[in-house]
Write an enzyme that holds these catalytic residues in place. Structure first.
Site, PDB file in Angstrom:
ATOM      1  N   CYS A 163       0.805  -1.225   0.000  1.00 15.61           N
ATOM      2  CA  CYS A 163       0.000   0.000   0.000  1.00 15.61           C
ATOM      3  C   CYS A 163       0.838   1.275   0.000  1.00 15.61           C
ATOM      4  O   CYS A 163       0.296   2.375  -0.054  1.00 15.61           O
ATOM      5  CB  CYS A 163      -0.943  -0.005   1.191  1.00 15.61           C
ATOM      6  SG  CYS A 163      -1.972  -1.488   1.236  1.00 15.61           S
ATOM      7  N   THR A 270       2.101  -9.075   7.998  1.00 12.16           N
ATOM      8  CA  THR A 270       0.898  -8.271   7.776  1.00 12.16           C
ATOM      9  C   THR A 270       0.610  -7.268   8.885  1.00 12.16           C
ATOM     10  O   THR A 270       0.046  -6.199   8.623  1.00 12.16           O
ATOM     11  CB  THR A 270      -0.350  -9.173   7.618  1.00 12.16           C
ATOM     12  OG1 THR A 270      -0.502  -9.975   8.788  1.00 12.16           O
ATOM     13  CG2 THR A 270      -0.234 -10.055   6.386  1.00 12.16           C
ATOM     14  N   HIS A 303      -2.212   7.619   6.826  1.00 10.57           N
ATOM     15  CA  HIS A 303      -2.519   6.358   6.138  1.00 10.57           C
ATOM     16  C   HIS A 303      -3.925   5.906   6.525  1.00 10.57           C
ATOM     17  O   HIS A 303      -4.700   5.501   5.661  1.00 10.57           O
ATOM     18  CB  HIS A 303      -1.472   5.307   6.524  1.00 10.57           C
ATOM     19  CG  HIS A 303      -1.643   3.993   5.857  1.00 10.57           C
ATOM     20  ND1 HIS A 303      -1.626   3.845   4.481  1.00 10.57           N
ATOM     21  CD2 HIS A 303      -1.830   2.741   6.365  1.00 10.57           C
ATOM     22  CE1 HIS A 303      -1.790   2.572   4.174  1.00 10.57           C
ATOM     23  NE2 HIS A 303      -1.927   1.884   5.299  1.00 10.57           N
ATOM     24  N   THR A 307      -8.291   0.213  10.558  1.00 10.67           N
ATOM     25  CA  THR A 307      -8.096  -1.042  11.284  1.00 10.67           C
ATOM     26  C   THR A 307      -7.695  -0.690  12.715  1.00 10.67           C
ATOM     27  O   THR A 307      -7.042   0.325  12.954  1.00 10.67           O
ATOM     28  CB  THR A 307      -7.008  -1.918  10.646  1.00 10.67           C
ATOM     29  OG1 THR A 307      -5.770  -1.214  10.632  1.00 10.67           O
ATOM     30  CG2 THR A 307      -7.392  -2.293   9.220  1.00 10.67           C
ATOM     31  N   GLU A 314      -0.236   4.086  14.122  1.00 12.68           N
ATOM     32  CA  GLU A 314       0.063   5.337  13.420  1.00 12.68           C
ATOM     33  C   GLU A 314      -0.170   6.545  14.321  1.00 12.68           C
ATOM     34  O   GLU A 314       0.629   7.496  14.323  1.00 12.68           O
ATOM     35  CB  GLU A 314      -0.773   5.460  12.153  1.00 12.68           C
ATOM     36  CG  GLU A 314      -0.430   6.710  11.352  1.00 12.68           C
ATOM     37  CD  GLU A 314      -1.123   6.791  10.008  1.00 12.68           C
ATOM     38  OE1 GLU A 314      -0.672   7.614   9.173  1.00 12.68           O
ATOM     39  OE2 GLU A 314      -2.107   6.065   9.773  1.00 12.68           O
ATOM     40  N   LYS A 332      -8.960   7.899   3.207  1.00 15.70           N
ATOM     41  CA  LYS A 332      -9.536   6.583   2.919  1.00 15.70           C
ATOM     42  C   LYS A 332     -10.955   6.496   3.463  1.00 15.70           C
ATOM     43  O   LYS A 332     -11.742   5.642   3.033  1.00 15.70           O
ATOM     44  CB  LYS A 332      -8.669   5.473   3.515  1.00 15.70           C
ATOM     45  CG  LYS A 332      -7.351   5.254   2.787  1.00 15.70           C
ATOM     46  CD  LYS A 332      -6.596   4.068   3.364  1.00 15.70           C
ATOM     47  CE  LYS A 332      -5.252   3.864   2.672  1.00 15.70           C
ATOM     48  NZ  LYS A 332      -4.280   4.935   2.998  1.00 15.70           N
ATOM     49  N   HIS A 337      -9.876   2.040   0.366  1.00 18.67           N
ATOM     50  CA  HIS A 337      -8.453   1.709   0.290  1.00 18.67           C
ATOM     51  C   HIS A 337      -8.149   1.130  -1.088  1.00 18.67           C
ATOM     52  O   HIS A 337      -8.508  -0.019  -1.385  1.00 18.67           O
ATOM     53  CB  HIS A 337      -8.111   0.707   1.392  1.00 18.67           C
ATOM     54  CG  HIS A 337      -6.648   0.561   1.654  1.00 18.67           C
ATOM     55  ND1 HIS A 337      -5.681   1.035   0.785  1.00 18.67           N
ATOM     56  CD2 HIS A 337      -5.967  -0.013   2.691  1.00 18.67           C
ATOM     57  CE1 HIS A 337      -4.481   0.759   1.268  1.00 18.67           C
ATOM     58  NE2 HIS A 337      -4.635   0.134   2.426  1.00 18.67           N
ATOM     59  N   PHE A 397       1.560  -4.073   3.880  1.00 18.93           N
ATOM     60  CA  PHE A 397       1.967  -5.410   4.267  1.00 18.93           C
ATOM     61  C   PHE A 397       3.456  -5.608   3.984  1.00 18.93           C
ATOM     62  O   PHE A 397       4.007  -5.031   3.054  1.00 18.93           O
ATOM     63  CB  PHE A 397       1.168  -6.455   3.483  1.00 18.93           C
ATOM     64  CG  PHE A 397      -0.236  -6.676   3.981  1.00 18.93           C
ATOM     65  CD1 PHE A 397      -0.718  -6.008   5.087  1.00 18.93           C
ATOM     66  CD2 PHE A 397      -1.079  -7.560   3.328  1.00 18.93           C
ATOM     67  CE1 PHE A 397      -2.009  -6.219   5.542  1.00 18.93           C
ATOM     68  CE2 PHE A 397      -2.370  -7.780   3.772  1.00 18.93           C
ATOM     69  CZ  PHE A 397      -2.837  -7.115   4.870  1.00 18.93           C
TER      70      PHE A 397
END
Length: 409
Positions: A163, A270, A303, A307, A314, A332, A337, A397
């Site tokens: 990403c 991940t 970003h 999640t 972050e 996003k 995304h 990832f």
């Protein structure tokens, strides 16, 4: 570390769920409404919604023959590349093609095409497997298509850092310019996550929001009720030139790529490092590359995938680095995304925010999660700012991290 020269952004091309083209996209950003909706392509799946590009007619935009040959994300990349070059006031018919580079980032190949061809293969219908199966699945082919279409004969490169791919491509394009390897760099990212197997795969990982009854409320970065991201698609393309060259031809300049930083978490394949050590390294490297301190940043496009673990990591990093708490958005929430395209699109959004001195809102942010700390999150409506520099962060990832410092024209 001394600052390297900034490079000028003389052209932008955008295809996203917020709109096609610069003006439509900016209007979509200011509207502050998520574009997530139930998608017939995903009917019957556990997560049957996404953020799709509205009204994208590849046959009309590219011609039927060319559109037939290309995967959806490649179609979007080519449309965005043509817009970016036209926006820069450049003509591929007359430029010195050997001095034009193309660098495109994408997280992966088209799973939509894979799905169809593997069904034929599994059913022993070998004669039904497309002769374009291999070319359409190679990640480098889209950069090659752009090079052919634009008569760009310099370095033609594809990068894949999940990403962060679009930001990595922008940083690499800047390096090519500053090294003298080219005079013009057409760079950015493209990807379409709008595919059945992609939806199922991310759903099985527990990465997607499951708000199937209210898709438009699903993407909610930094919100206490967040439960995952929403799939998206699109392409963001930049035309970069050395600042002196842009000035010499009296080019209109959108702004500058002032700094780029990259790093690896080295933590998990991940899951991000919960302390954000790798993302902090990329962010501080971008600031150093630009010759700036954290206090110089007047806006951040995070970003922000929505999640639980990712947002918390972050937020912790941004809180440590930017103690003056500049306004933070997470776009996003509006466009979903788009994986490998997200970083380039968000860098463009950040540049537009600097141009207009206005920061888009974070959609669906109703209750700020405790892990967001003291971040100044842009809520309820867009916010007017006075900012000369901004940061766009992108993580993926494999612990792939990238950060861009952008400055106003």
């Amino acid at each position: 570390m001394s600052a390297r020269p900034a490079v000028a952004v003389t052209g932008l091309g955008l295809v996203s769920p917020l709109g096609i083209g610069i003006e439509a996209t900016w209007s979509g950003l200011l509207a502050g409404v998520s574009r997530a909706a139930t998608d017939g392509l995903l009917q019957g799946l556990p997560v049957d919604f996404c953020c799709a590009v509205p009204g994208f007619d590849a046959d009309d935009l590219l011609g039927r023959r060319l559109a037939w040959r290309l995967e959806p994300y490649a179609q979007m990349a080519l449309v965005a590349a043509r817009e970016a070059v036209a926006d820069a006031g450049l003509d591929p018919a007359s430029w010195e093609g050997s001095r034009v580079a193309v660098v495109l980032g994408t997280g992966g190949t088209s799973t939509r095409h894979f799905d169809k061809q593997f069904k034929n293969f599994a059913a022993e219908r070998h004669d039904r497997v497309s002769p374009l199966f291999i070319p359409r699945c190679l990640t480098n082919l889209t950069a090659g298509e752009i090079s052919s279409d634009l008569r760009a004969f310099g370095p033609s490169l594809s990068v894949s850092t999940a990403c962060a791919s679009g930001a990595t491509a922008i940083g690499l394009g800047r390096d090519l310019l500053l090294s003298g390897s080219c005079d013009i760099a057409v760079v950015g990212g493209a990807e379409s996550a709008r595919a059945r197997v992609t939806s199922v795969g991310f759903s099985r990982m527990g990465a997607l929001s499951t708000r199937v009854s209210a898709p438009a409320e699903a993407s909610r970065p930094f919100d206490s009720d967040r439960d995952g991201f929403v799939l998206g698609e699109g392409a963001g393309i930049f035309v970069l030139e050395r600042a002196d060259d842009a000035q010499a031809r009296s080019a209109r300049v959108h702004g500058h790529i002032a700094g780029f930083g990259a790093s690896a978490d080295g933590h998990h394949f991940t899951t991000p490092d919960p302390e954000g050590r790798g993302t902090e390294l990329a962010t501080r490297s971008a600031l150093a590359d630009a010759g700036m301190t954290a206090a110089d940043i007047g806006h951040i496009n995070a970003h922000g995938t929505a999640t639980v673990i990712g947002d918390a990591a972050e937020a912790a990093m941004l809180g440590r680095v930017f103690t003056h708490a500049p306004p933070v958005t997470a776009t996003k929430s509006l466009m979903g995304h788009a994986l490998g395209a997200s970083a380039a699109l968000e860098a463009a959004f950040t540049l537009l925010a600097l141009t207009h001195q206005r920061v888009p809102v974070i959609a669906n942010l109703d209750r700020v999660d405790d892990t967001a700390g003291e971040l100044d999150l842009v809520m309820e409506k867009p916010r007017d700012v006075v900012a000369e520099a901004a940061l766009s962060t992108s993580f993926g990832f494999g612990g792939q991290n990238a950060a861009l410092v952008l400055t106003a024209a």
